[in-house]
Structure formats: C-alpha cells, structure tokens
Design a protein around this motif. Structure first.
Motif, PDB file in Angstrom:
ATOM      1  N   ILE A 547       3.940   4.581  15.246  1.00 13.64           N
ATOM      2  CA  ILE A 547       2.758   4.497  14.374  1.00 13.64           C
ATOM      3  C   ILE A 547       2.944   5.399  13.159  1.00 13.64           C
ATOM      4  O   ILE A 547       2.592   5.032  12.030  1.00 13.64           O
ATOM      5  CB  ILE A 547       1.495   4.879  15.160  1.00 13.64           C
ATOM      6  N   GLY A 548       3.510   6.592  13.376  1.00 12.19           N
ATOM      7  CA  GLY A 548       3.747   7.493  12.262  1.00 12.19           C
ATOM      8  C   GLY A 548       4.711   6.920  11.241  1.00 12.19           C
ATOM      9  O   GLY A 548       4.541   7.122  10.038  1.00 12.19           O
ATOM     10  N   THR A 549       5.734   6.196  11.707  1.00 12.39           N
ATOM     11  CA  THR A 549       6.672   5.563  10.779  1.00 12.39           C
ATOM     12  C   THR A 549       5.978   4.504   9.931  1.00 12.39           C
ATOM     13  O   THR A 549       6.224   4.408   8.714  1.00 12.39           O
ATOM     14  CB  THR A 549       7.836   4.931  11.563  1.00 12.39           C
ATOM     15  N   VAL A 550       5.105   3.723  10.552  1.00 16.52           N
ATOM     16  CA  VAL A 550       4.360   2.711   9.799  1.00 16.52           C
ATOM     17  C   VAL A 550       3.505   3.377   8.725  1.00 16.52           C
ATOM     18  O   VAL A 550       3.493   2.954   7.551  1.00 16.52           O
ATOM     19  CB  VAL A 550       3.485   1.875  10.748  1.00 16.52           C
ATOM     20  N   VAL A 551       2.778   4.430   9.107  1.00 15.25           N
ATOM     21  CA  VAL A 551       1.926   5.132   8.147  1.00 15.25           C
ATOM     22  C   VAL A 551       2.774   5.784   7.052  1.00 15.25           C
ATOM     23  O   VAL A 551       2.412   5.765   5.873  1.00 15.25           O
ATOM     24  CB  VAL A 551       1.066   6.183   8.868  1.00 15.25           C
ATOM     25  N   ALA A 552       3.919   6.346   7.429  1.00 15.84           N
ATOM     26  CA  ALA A 552       4.786   7.006   6.452  1.00 15.84           C
ATOM     27  C   ALA A 552       5.349   6.008   5.447  1.00 15.84           C
ATOM     28  O   ALA A 552       5.435   6.297   4.240  1.00 15.84           O
ATOM     29  CB  ALA A 552       5.921   7.733   7.169  1.00 15.84           C
ATOM     30  N   LEU A 553       5.753   4.836   5.901  1.00 21.24           N
ATOM     31  CA  LEU A 553       6.276   3.825   4.974  1.00 21.24           C
ATOM     32  C   LEU A 553       5.189   3.336   4.029  1.00 21.24           C
ATOM     33  O   LEU A 553       5.444   3.099   2.833  1.00 21.24           O
ATOM     34  CB  LEU A 553       6.863   2.653   5.775  1.00 21.24           C
ATOM     35  N   ALA A 554       3.968   3.200   4.539  1.00 21.51           N
ATOM     36  CA  ALA A 554       2.856   2.839   3.657  1.00 21.51           C
ATOM     37  C   ALA A 554       2.623   3.950   2.629  1.00 21.51           C
ATOM     38  O   ALA A 554       2.372   3.674   1.441  1.00 21.51           O
ATOM     39  CB  ALA A 554       1.586   2.599   4.473  1.00 21.51           C
ATOM     40  N   SER A 555       2.717   5.204   3.062  1.00 26.15           N
ATOM     41  CA  SER A 555       2.554   6.332   2.149  1.00 26.15           C
ATOM     42  C   SER A 555       3.672   6.367   1.115  1.00 26.15           C
ATOM     43  O   SER A 555       3.454   6.768  -0.034  1.00 26.15           O
ATOM     44  CB  SER A 555       2.539   7.648   2.931  1.00 26.15           C
ATOM     45  N   LEU A 556       4.881   5.955   1.507  1.00 28.47           N
ATOM     46  CA  LEU A 556       6.004   5.900   0.568  1.00 28.47           C
ATOM     47  C   LEU A 556       5.695   4.944  -0.576  1.00 28.47           C
ATOM     48  O   LEU A 556       5.911   5.260  -1.760  1.00 28.47           O
ATOM     49  CB  LEU A 556       7.263   5.459   1.302  1.00 28.47           C
ATOM     50  N   ALA A 557       5.158   3.767  -0.249  1.00 29.02           N
ATOM     51  CA  ALA A 557       4.806   2.800  -1.286  1.00 29.02           C
ATOM     52  C   ALA A 557       3.687   3.330  -2.171  1.00 29.02           C
ATOM     53  O   ALA A 557       3.734   3.217  -3.408  1.00 29.02           O
ATOM     54  CB  ALA A 557       4.393   1.478  -0.642  1.00 29.02           C
ATOM     55  N   VAL A 558       2.666   3.947  -1.552  1.00 32.03           N
ATOM     56  CA  VAL A 558       1.538   4.469  -2.320  1.00 32.03           C
ATOM     57  C   VAL A 558       1.987   5.612  -3.225  1.00 32.03           C
ATOM     58  O   VAL A 558       1.573   5.704  -4.387  1.00 32.03           O
ATOM     59  CB  VAL A 558       0.420   4.940  -1.365  1.00 32.03           C
ATOM     60  N   SER A 559       2.839   6.509  -2.707  1.00 32.12           N
ATOM     61  CA  SER A 559       3.300   7.633  -3.518  1.00 32.12           C
ATOM     62  C   SER A 559       4.125   7.174  -4.706  1.00 32.12           C
ATOM     63  O   SER A 559       4.058   7.763  -5.787  1.00 32.12           O
ATOM     64  CB  SER A 559       4.107   8.609  -2.659  1.00 32.12           C
ATOM     65  N   ALA A 560       4.912   6.110  -4.538  1.00 34.03           N
ATOM     66  CA  ALA A 560       5.692   5.586  -5.661  1.00 34.03           C
ATOM     67  C   ALA A 560       4.772   5.085  -6.774  1.00 34.03           C
ATOM     68  O   ALA A 560       4.991   5.370  -7.953  1.00 34.03           O
ATOM     69  CB  ALA A 560       6.603   4.459  -5.173  1.00 34.03           C
ATOM     70  N   LEU A 561       3.721   4.357  -6.386  1.00 41.61           N
ATOM     71  CA  LEU A 561       2.761   3.878  -7.378  1.00 41.61           C
ATOM     72  C   LEU A 561       2.036   5.035  -8.052  1.00 41.61           C
ATOM     73  O   LEU A 561       1.884   5.078  -9.278  1.00 41.61           O
ATOM     74  CB  LEU A 561       1.760   2.934  -6.716  1.00 41.61           C
ATOM     75  N   ALA A 562       1.567   6.004  -7.238  1.00 40.38           N
ATOM     76  CA  ALA A 562       0.824   7.132  -7.788  1.00 40.38           C
ATOM     77  C   ALA A 562       1.695   7.960  -8.727  1.00 40.38           C
ATOM     78  O   ALA A 562       1.229   8.428  -9.776  1.00 40.38           O
ATOM     79  CB  ALA A 562       0.288   8.007  -6.657  1.00 40.38           C
ATOM     80  N   PHE A 563       2.961   8.150  -8.372  1.00 43.07           N
ATOM     81  CA  PHE A 563       3.866   8.937  -9.209  1.00 43.07           C
ATOM     82  C   PHE A 563       4.057   8.282 -10.567  1.00 43.07           C
ATOM     83  O   PHE A 563       4.003   8.942 -11.609  1.00 43.07           O
ATOM     84  CB  PHE A 563       5.199   9.093  -8.488  1.00 43.07           C
ATOM     85  N   GLN A 564       4.267   6.969 -10.566  1.00 42.35           N
ATOM     86  CA  GLN A 564       4.447   6.260 -11.832  1.00 42.35           C
ATOM     87  C   GLN A 564       3.180   6.295 -12.668  1.00 42.35           C
ATOM     88  O   GLN A 564       3.224   6.486 -13.886  1.00 42.35           O
ATOM     89  CB  GLN A 564       4.879   4.820 -11.563  1.00 42.35           C
ATOM     90  N   MET A 565       2.037   6.105 -12.031  1.00 42.51           N
ATOM     91  CA  MET A 565       0.770   6.153 -12.759  1.00 42.51           C
ATOM     92  C   MET A 565       0.514   7.552 -13.313  1.00 42.51           C
ATOM     93  O   MET A 565       0.049   7.712 -14.441  1.00 42.51           O
ATOM     94  CB  MET A 565      -0.381   5.732 -11.849  1.00 42.51           C
ATOM     95  N   ALA A 566       0.791   8.587 -12.512  1.00 38.98           N
ATOM     96  CA  ALA A 566       0.575   9.956 -12.960  1.00 38.98           C
ATOM     97  C   ALA A 566       1.462  10.290 -14.153  1.00 38.98           C
ATOM     98  O   ALA A 566       1.056  11.025 -15.056  1.00 38.98           O
ATOM     99  CB  ALA A 566       0.832  10.935 -11.821  1.00 38.98           C
ATOM    100  N   ARG A 567       2.668   9.774 -14.161  1.00 36.36           N
ATOM    101  CA  ARG A 567       3.546  10.009 -15.302  1.00 36.36           C
ATOM    102  C   ARG A 567       2.979   9.378 -16.565  1.00 36.36           C
ATOM    103  O   ARG A 567       3.062   9.937 -17.655  1.00 36.36           O
ATOM    104  CB  ARG A 567       4.945   9.456 -15.011  1.00 36.36           C
ATOM    105  N   ARG A 568       2.355   8.211 -16.416  1.00 39.96           N
ATOM    106  CA  ARG A 568       1.729   7.557 -17.575  1.00 39.96           C
ATOM    107  C   ARG A 568       0.512   8.342 -18.047  1.00 39.96           C
ATOM    108  O   ARG A 568       0.274   8.494 -19.245  1.00 39.96           O
ATOM    109  CB  ARG A 568       1.329   6.137 -17.211  1.00 39.96           C
TER     110      ARG A 568
END
Length: 573
Positions: A547-568
């Motif tokens: 379950i933690g791996t599933v949540v972590a992979l979802a967090s990986l996708a969310v963090s990638a989006l947030a990082f790109q948006m924050a840079r903008r």
C-alpha cells in the motif's frame, strides 16, 4: 436634493464595507478558533460522559502528576533537536543547489520535493527494512564486515526516530522554504567575493549566511512548530523502546475503554498554547524581518559566479550521497519489501513473491480505501483551492488592523497538530447540539484537512496574487467590475499555476495524512495511508509496503507536477 442623497450614499459606502470586512474577520476567527476554544474549555471539565459540563481542575492536576504525561512531553522536546540539525543540513543543500549551481542541481531539487510529498509511513517501512536490529540489511552488512559484533544501528531508538524525520521531512521542507530566499540574493555578491580571493566556504559564512538569517529564523520556527505534529513514526518506532511523544499519549488517552477526555484535552491545551505563541512569533518575525535582498539581474541568472569546478562537483557528490542514502535507498527498500515473501528474511530459498500485491490490490479493504482516498482528496482539493483563493483575495482588500487580525487567524491552524485538531473537532461536534448530526460524517474530516492546509495555501496564493499587474485590476474597477468578477475573470486565470500547486498540496495532504484522520474518520472509512498504518501496527509490513508503494508512486506523480508548477510560479531557471 439628488446631490445630497448621492453624498449621503457615498458616505454610507465605507460603513457597509467596514461591516463586511468585520464579518469576514469574524468568520475566519470562528473557523480557526473553534477547535482551540473547545480544547481549552473541555480541559476543565470534571463531569463523566453522561453528566452535564462541570468546571474543575482535576484534569490539569492529573496532567502534571502523571509521570507518563511528563515523560511524553520530555521526549517531544528532546526529539525536536532535529530542527536545528535539519536547518544546517538544508542550508548546505540549498547553497550547493542555488549558489554553486552544481551539476545536476535541478534533479536534486526535485528529489527534495519528492521527499516532501512522499508520505512518511511508506518511507518508515523502508527504514525498518534497513535498520531493524534483527534483520535490517545495513546492520547485517555491517556485522558481515567483521567490524561489529552486533548490529550498530537501531531504528527503534531516539536516534532512529530523529534520523527518520530528518531524511523524510525536516530537511526537505526546509530546503523548499529557504531556497526562494537564497535565490533572491544578488549573484554579483558571490562574484565580488571570488574576485577578492575568498573561497566558497568563506563566502557561505561571511556573505550568504548573514543575508539568510531572517529566512533561516522563519524556516526554523515554522519547522519547529510542525515538528510537534508527528504521530505515526513515534507510534511505530517508539513503542518497542517505550518512547512516546505527546501526540501518542493523547491518542492513548482517547482510546481507553473509558476515554480520559479531559486529561487529553488538558495535555492538548498546554501544547496548543505553546505552539500558538511560537506561531504568532513566527508571524511577527516573518512580517518584520524575512525580507530577502532586492532582486537584481544577477539574481535572475544574468551573472553566474565562477566557482571552481572542483567545488561544484564536490557539491554534486555531497548531494548525491545524501539523496542516495536518505531518499533513494529507503524508497527502493520500500518497493523491495513489498515483494518479499517474509518481511526482512533475505536468506529464504525463494525470498521474492508477488503474492502480497495480488492479495492487497484485489482485497475489498484496498478498493474501499482507494475509493475513499480519491474521493476525499477531490472533495478537499477542488473546493479548498477556491476557498483559499477567496480568502487570499479578501485579505488583499483589507487594510490596517483588520488585515493583521485576519492574517493571524489564517495562520493559527499552523500551530494545531493533526491529533489535537481531531480531538478538538470531536469536542465541538459532541458539545454543540446543533452540530451533533455532523459527528461521524465526512464534514468534520474535510473541515480539519482544509484547516490544516489553510495557512500555506492562502499564503502561497496571496504571494502570487500580489504579482498580478495592479493596472489590470484598476482598469477592471473603472469599468464597474466588482471584486468577485475581477477575481474570477482576471486574477484566477492569471494565477493558474499557483492554483494548481495549492490543489496538489491539498491532494497530497489527504494522501499522506494519518494524525488528523485517525480520530475523526467516519466509521468504516479509511484512506490508503490509514490502512497501511493499521497494517504496520499489526506487524504486517508486507501489506503495508504494498500500500505504501502505491501511495508513494502517486506522490511521485503529484510531486513532479507540483515542482514544475512551482518553478513557473517562482520564475526559477
């Protein structure tokens, strides 16, 4: 006569606006203060569950006479030592990324964002597989070298808890907090110091650190306040060593056969008052001192200080070692643990299997938890982003003491750890008859999650809205557009990246939160993180890892989006 009526109407407008502003401040105050007031009031209740409220100080006397309560408060303060340690580590990391502009800097910065978004519980299971004194991989490798006769590391200790927090949250969140301030320092200062013969370390000590003191103080206070909200790490790692912090103690008091509610409220009240004082100090210091140096062309990237290549590559090597040990390694062990036939037993003839994935992913509990997590995340993130935008826009229109008071109310939830917020909402829904029907529903849970994220969300949007061209807003007002229409038609479209970052922050909070949800989740409802937490408490680390791996992979996708948006949003390069 018509002129007189127009003048009178004109004089009445400020009064109507003042009334609306006061109403807004009052609503924000009630929303932020309700759990705090409930906690303080109920801490003086001496009645039983079936009796009406009766004031007294029995709970407070029990609080300071019970050795377990005092020990929990002591451990809470001892484990907070991670804050100054993390601040030093974060300062070095940001200096390497921002000032040295080390090769791979963008990748390392993204890894810190990923570590911030990564839920603590999945990382914790990875550290257990590495540092458990009986079967931890690093301990076994250390003993195999012959240098140690027994396991040198013990995750179930104060040092293990501190390290887990440092690697998982403390350092990443500080990197995110202080990086923008360091980017605002004119790069020409580095260049001038280099031309004067100063080395990289001397420039850091004599130039960068003095300019960063206000931002470092703000980050330290903010991280110190948030360090008190940790729950699941101490609940799992602290139990074998009899290490419990105040949040674990409150959870214990509320989960007795006969809940010791007033004593739990008294313990909560002490820490709420301390954290409120720290939060208000943070607010005051942030407004007065946390002003970065003026932005120049050098800060924007026009000038790149000529640090020696050896220094820059040494910085890359240091970040690579840290990222490998603190971020990549526990994440890899989390994934490996989800495929282990028996958690921690590497010597089995066939140690790997996919059976745990099949069992977990096709279980009814997993499907229900996944549905609840996604639904709750969207229920919080979509309206929450719009609510925070409305609050930020309203704050921008306030002036004087009304703006200061409303801003203080907005920041108050920063001082409310999740376990205390949950306890306060239980009291509010049980004590106020009109709110009784809400007890055991999703509404208190949504309210609690949004309240926890309100300080950061509103602050980010206020900063973003402040960059909107004032001439656009003034031109819209001249055409007769009202505040709501300007917000919807001009401000929000121009600040869409910031809105997306806030949306993702709220979404991630729901993915990772345990301390807020554990007390007030409706019966039969649990998120993926809460399900993994319960598996971990039961010693079923195989299912918890899946379950933690599933949540972590979802967090990986969310963090990638947030990082790109924050840079903008920040205009980074």
């Amino acid at each position: 006569m018509s002129v007189g009526r127009a003048a009178a109407r004109h004089r009445a407008l400020p009064s109507a606006r003042t009334a609306l502003e006061l109403l807004f401040v009052a609503v924000i105050g009630v929303v932020a203060l309700a759990p705090i007031i409930a906690i303080v009031v109920m801490s003086f209740d001496t009645s039983t569950l079936t009796e009406p409220y009766r004031a007294g100080t029995a709970a407070w006397r029990a609080l300071f006479s019970d050795a377990a309560n005092l020990r929990a408060l002591g451990y809470t303060l001892v484990l907070a030592i991670r804050v100054p340690i993390g601040l030093f580590m974060a300062l070095i990391a940001v200096w390497i990324i921002v000032r040295l502009d080390a090769p791979g800097a963008r990748l390392f910065e993204y890894l810190f964002w990923f570590a911030y978004f990564l839920p603590g519980l999945p990382v914790l299971t990875g550290w257990i597989l590495l540092l458990d004194p009986d079967y931890g991989l690093l301990n076994r490798l250390a003993v195999a070298t012959g240098l140690f006769s027994e396991a040198p590391f013990n995750i179930y200790s104060a040092g293990g808890i501190i390290w887990t927090h440092l690697a998982g949250q403390t350092v990443p969140v500080m990197v995110i907090l202080i990086a923008p301030a360091m980017r605002m320092i004119d790069r020409a200062m580095d260049e001038a110091a280099i031309l004067a013969g100063a080395g990289a370390w001397r420039i850091l000590r004599r130039v960068i650190v003095p300019l960063m003191v206000p931002a470092l103080a703000v980050a330290g206070i903010a991280a110190g306040v948030k360090s008190f909200e940790s729950f699941e790490t101490e609940q799992i790692l602290g139990a074998p060593a009899d290490i419990f912090v105040y949040s674990n103690r409150i959870y214990y008091l509320l989960n007795q056969m006969t809940p010791r509610l007033p004593e739990a409220m008294a313990m909560s009240a002490v820490l709420v008052l301390l954290l409120l004082a720290a939060s208000l100090g943070y607010q005051r210091y942030a407004r007065r001192r946390a002003v970065p140096p003026s932005l120049s062309e050098g800060a924007r990237g026009g000038v790149r200080p000529a640090y020696p290549a050896g220094v820059r590559w040494a910085g890359t090597a240091a970040l690579a070692v840290y990222a490998l040990v603190a971020i990549v390694l526990p994440f890899a062990m989390l994934i490996a643990g989800s495929f282990m036939r028996l958690y921690g037993f590497f010597d089995l003839p066939a140690p790997w299997t996919t059976a745990h994935w099949q069992k977990a992913l096709f279980s009814i509990d997993f499907r229900r938890a996944a549905t609840s997590t996604l639904g709750l995340a969207l229920l919080c993130a979509l309206p929450g982003t719009l609510i925070f935008a409305g609050i930020a826009w309203a704050l921008a229109g306030l002036r004087g003491w009304r703006q200061s008071l409303a801003a203080t109310f907005v920041w108050l939830p920063w001082a409310l750890p999740g376990i205390i917020l949950g306890a306060g909402l239980i009291e509010v829904t049980l004590s106020v008859p009109a709110l009784g029907p809400l007890h055991g529903t999703f509404y208190p849970l949504i309210y609690a999650l949004l309240l926890r994220e309100m300080p950061l969300g509103v602050s980010m949007l206020r900063a973003s809205f402040a960059q909107t061209g004032r001439e656009l807003v003034d031109a819209a007002r001249l055409t007769g557009a009202g505040g709501v229409r300007i917000l919807m038609r001009i401000v929000l479209p121009l600040n869409m990246p910031a809105l997306m970052v806030v949306f993702l922050l709220i979404f991630t909070l729901v993915l990772r939160d345990i301390s807020t949800i554990v007390l007030i989740a409706p019966p039969g409802v649990q998120t993926l993180s809460l399900l993994a937490f319960k598996h971990s408490l039961n010693g079923d680390f195989e299912a918890a890892s899946v379950i933690g791996t599933v949540v972590a992979l979802a967090s990986l996708a969310v963090s990638a989006l947030a990082f790109q948006m924050a840079r903008r949003v920040g205009g980074w390069r």
